[in-house]
Design an enzyme around this catalytic site. Structure first.
Site, mmCIF file in Angstrom:
data_model
loop_
_atom_site.group_PDB
_atom_site.id
_atom_site.type_symbol
_atom_site.label_atom_id
_atom_site.label_comp_id
_atom_site.label_asym_id
_atom_site.label_seq_id
_atom_site.Cartn_x
_atom_site.Cartn_y
_atom_site.Cartn_z
ATOM 1 N N CYS A 2 -33.161 28.631 12.695
ATOM 2 C CA CYS A 2 -32.808 28.639 11.277
ATOM 3 C C CYS A 2 -33.278 27.400 10.536
ATOM 4 O O CYS A 2 -33.650 27.472 9.385
ATOM 5 C CB CYS A 2 -31.300 28.796 11.147
ATOM 6 S SG CYS A 2 -30.721 28.928 9.458
ATOM 7 N N GLU A 105 -27.471 27.894 14.095
ATOM 8 C CA GLU A 105 -27.948 29.180 13.598
ATOM 9 C C GLU A 105 -26.810 29.866 12.846
ATOM 10 O O GLU A 105 -25.627 29.574 13.099
ATOM 11 C CB GLU A 105 -28.410 30.089 14.746
ATOM 12 C CG GLU A 105 -29.506 29.520 15.627
ATOM 13 C CD GLU A 105 -30.863 29.420 14.958
ATOM 14 O OE1 GLU A 105 -30.962 29.803 13.761
ATOM 15 O OE2 GLU A 105 -31.810 28.954 15.608
#
Length: 227
Positions: A2, A105
């Protein structure tokens, strides 16, 4: 991956994890980094080898070639394409290790906000991530780096379908070595990253979503949901 990580230990802790006897040129400082919520485009501590000296520098997270002005600088590079695509070809030979304590994430679990997860090594050691970049003796606006990512496997894929290529210390040293060919480096990145079994992941508080937030509370597990 991410695009958020932690570097809270001191640079000497990261150098110790790498276990290299080379002389160290440290421009990062002696104190713990204390950064629990590191975002792209900021300067991140990394390790690289130059003329036999291990350099610890703060380098901008993100890079693009001079001709790619029509897009944001990527922060990651897919291992399947990085060695051969024209975008990253100029920096593929310039390898670095990005030592991190963990990364984050976000997972859509049906709530109004996505649930953040922290991922780290089970053994408590830093994750030595394979990276490449542009590095100058005198840092300038064109310097930067990307972290190489691979497909997630095992249970980690439930958190995110991509993960950084994390190397064991002996492979991380080989990654940095100038005697390692580009072909060898590609095979290492493709096939020798640490398996998902080496990691643990758990839910953390949503406050990590604000890049201005720092502190140990960001890496504290929500115990009842930890794995």
């Amino acid at each position: 991956m991410c695009g958020r990580l932690s570097q809270y230990r001191g640079i000497h802790d990261f150098v110790d994890a790498l276990s290299m006897s080379n002389p160290l040129a440290n421009s990062v400082g002696e104190q713990p980094l204390g950064r629990y919520n590191v975002a792209p485009t900021t300067r991140v501590a990394l390790l690289r080898l130059d003329d036999g000296v291990l350099h610890a520098d703060l380098v901008r997270w993100g890079w693009r070639p001079h001709w790619a002005k029509d897009r944001a600088a990527p922060i990651n590079a897919r291992v399947e394409k990085v060695a051969h695509g024209p975008f990253f070809r100029p920096i593929w030979p310039h390898r670095a290790i990005v030592p991190i304590d963990n990364w984050f994430e976000w997972v859509d679990e049906g709530s109004p906000k996505k649930q953040p997860y922290l991922i780290r090594r089970k053994d408590g050691r830093p994750s030595l991530c394979a990276g490449i970049g542009q590095f100058s003796a005198e840092p300038n606006e064109h310097d930067g780096f990307v972290i190489i990512t691979a497909d997630s496997v095992g249970g980690m894929v439930d958190v995110h379908d991509r993960r950084p290529v994390v190397l064991a210390p002996d492979l991380a040293r080989e990654w940095l070595a100038p005697t390692t060919s580009k072909e060898q480096a590609e095979q290492m990145a493709l096939n020798l990253g640490e398996p998902s079994e080496a990691f643990e992941w758990f839910r953390v508080g949503v406050s990590v979503g604000n890049v201005r937030n720092q502190g140990t509370d960001l890496i504290t597990p929500q115990v009842e949901n930890s794995r």
